[in-house]
Design an enzyme around this catalytic site. Structure first.
Site, PDB file in Angstrom:
ATOM      1  N   HIS A 104      -3.178  -7.046   2.567  1.00 39.49           N
ATOM      2  CA  HIS A 104      -2.930  -5.968   1.599  1.00 39.49           C
ATOM      3  C   HIS A 104      -1.966  -6.434   0.530  1.00 39.49           C
ATOM      4  O   HIS A 104      -1.115  -7.294   0.768  1.00 39.49           O
ATOM      5  CB  HIS A 104      -2.391  -4.705   2.283  1.00 39.49           C
ATOM      6  CG  HIS A 104      -1.168  -4.941   3.116  1.00 39.49           C
ATOM      7  ND1 HIS A 104      -1.235  -5.494   4.379  1.00 39.49           N
ATOM      8  CD2 HIS A 104       0.136  -4.712   2.864  1.00 39.49           C
ATOM      9  CE1 HIS A 104       0.000  -5.585   4.870  1.00 39.49           C
ATOM     10  NE2 HIS A 104       0.842  -5.125   3.971  1.00 39.49           N
ATOM     11  N   HIS A 106       0.819  -4.745  -2.123  1.00 39.09           N
ATOM     12  CA  HIS A 106       1.578  -3.548  -2.486  1.00 39.09           C
ATOM     13  C   HIS A 106       1.667  -3.468  -4.008  1.00 39.09           C
ATOM     14  O   HIS A 106       1.942  -4.466  -4.666  1.00 39.09           O
ATOM     15  CB  HIS A 106       3.027  -3.653  -2.001  1.00 39.09           C
ATOM     16  CG  HIS A 106       3.209  -3.674  -0.520  1.00 39.09           C
ATOM     17  ND1 HIS A 106       3.650  -2.584   0.176  1.00 39.09           N
ATOM     18  CD2 HIS A 106       3.041  -4.655   0.397  1.00 39.09           C
ATOM     19  CE1 HIS A 106       3.758  -2.894   1.469  1.00 39.09           C
ATOM     20  NE2 HIS A 106       3.385  -4.151   1.629  1.00 39.09           N
TER      21      HIS A 106
HETATM   22  P1  5GP Z   1       3.759  -4.981   5.165  1.00 37.89           P
HETATM   23  O1  5GP Z   1       5.105  -4.735   5.797  1.00 37.89           O
HETATM   24  O2  5GP Z   1       2.763  -5.508   6.184  1.00 37.89           O
HETATM   25  O3  5GP Z   1       3.790  -5.776   3.901  1.00 37.89           O
HETATM   26  O4  5GP Z   1       3.270  -3.538   4.703  1.00 37.89           O
HETATM   27  C1  5GP Z   1       2.638  -2.632   5.528  1.00 37.89           C
HETATM   28  C2  5GP Z   1       2.754  -1.290   4.843  1.00 37.89           C
HETATM   29  O5  5GP Z   1       1.809  -0.421   5.450  1.00 37.89           O
HETATM   30  C3  5GP Z   1       4.131  -0.638   4.985  1.00 37.89           C
HETATM   31  O6  5GP Z   1       4.675  -0.415   3.686  1.00 37.89           O
HETATM   32  C4  5GP Z   1       3.850   0.651   5.727  1.00 37.89           C
HETATM   33  O7  5GP Z   1       4.612   1.732   5.256  1.00 37.89           O
HETATM   34  C5  5GP Z   1       2.372   0.858   5.487  1.00 37.89           C
HETATM   35  N1  5GP Z   1       1.684   1.557   6.567  1.00 37.89           N
HETATM   36  C6  5GP Z   1       1.789   1.312   7.903  1.00 37.89           C
HETATM   37  N2  5GP Z   1       0.994   2.145   8.589  1.00 37.89           N
HETATM   38  C7  5GP Z   1       0.373   2.930   7.665  1.00 37.89           C
HETATM   39  C8  5GP Z   1      -0.571   3.994   7.776  1.00 37.89           C
HETATM   40  O8  5GP Z   1      -1.010   4.389   8.851  1.00 37.89           O
HETATM   41  N3  5GP Z   1      -0.999   4.560   6.624  1.00 37.89           N
HETATM   42  C9  5GP Z   1      -0.538   4.155   5.405  1.00 37.89           C
HETATM   43  N4  5GP Z   1      -1.008   4.789   4.333  1.00 37.89           N
HETATM   44  N5  5GP Z   1       0.350   3.148   5.264  1.00 37.89           N
HETATM   45  C10 5GP Z   1       0.803   2.549   6.389  1.00 37.89           C
END
Ligand code: 5GP
Ligand code: ZN
Length: 143
Positions: A104, A106
């Site tokens: 993903h 952001h």
């Molecule tokens: P990472 O830390 O892997 O770069 O980002 C993962 C992101 O996914 C985090 O910002 C977290 O808030 C988001 N996230 C985790 N679980 C969910 C979910 O069930 N739904 C949504 N919309 N976002 C999620």
């Protein structure tokens, strides 16, 4: 840690509509939805519908498609919500802060004068290598 399709992947569930999400963009290959714990209003996640773990896994063509959508949605955040900046952020690997192991990007909208914390952290961690060290590292990395 969710690292493969065999384990439960929350983003795959969102793609299959088995988990709720506030979707802002969808096409055949890509889905974009609002982060459940946003750093700012409009904080968006852009994902391939197919499960790829990280930058080492995602095919270049899919990453290109995500880049095109990032541009559209980044501009949209500025035009519709009145922001004047956007951070595009991606983490590959737990060491980089990746917590959901479905690729993903952001999109974090920004506005002048409002801090969201990570920039201060970023600059406080900067170090200042010599030109010799920079050149050696560049040489090691050259493609
Ligand atoms: P990472 O830390 O892997 O770069 O980002 C993962 C992101 O996914 C985090 O910002 C977290 O808030 C988001 N996230 C985790 N679980 C969910 C979910 O069930 N739904 C949504 N919309 N976002 C999620
Ligand atoms: Zn997945």
């Amino acid at each position: 840690m969710v690292s493969s399709l065999e384990e439960k992947c929350i983003f795959c569930e969102i793609v299959k509509r088995e988990e709720k999400a506030s979707i802002v963009y969808e096409d055949d290959d890509i889905l974009a939805f609002l982060d459940i714990s946003p750093l700012a209003k409009g904080h968006t996640l852009i994902i391939p519908k197919k499960h790829y773990v990280d930058i080492t896994d995602i095919p270049p063509e899919m990453l290109s498609k995500i880049s095109l959508v990032s541009k559209k949605l980044g501009e949209n955040l500025i035009n519709k919500l009145g922001y004047d900046g956007v951070n595009l952020m991606h983490s590959t690997g737990a060491s980089a802060g990746q917590s959901v192991f479905h690729f993903h990007v952001h999109l974090i909208p920004r506005i002048s004068g409002e801090s969201i914390g990570f920039q201060e952290w970023w600059f406080s961690r900067a170090f200042h290598p010599s030109r010799k060290d920079l050149d050696k590292t560049a040489n090691d990395l050259k493609l």
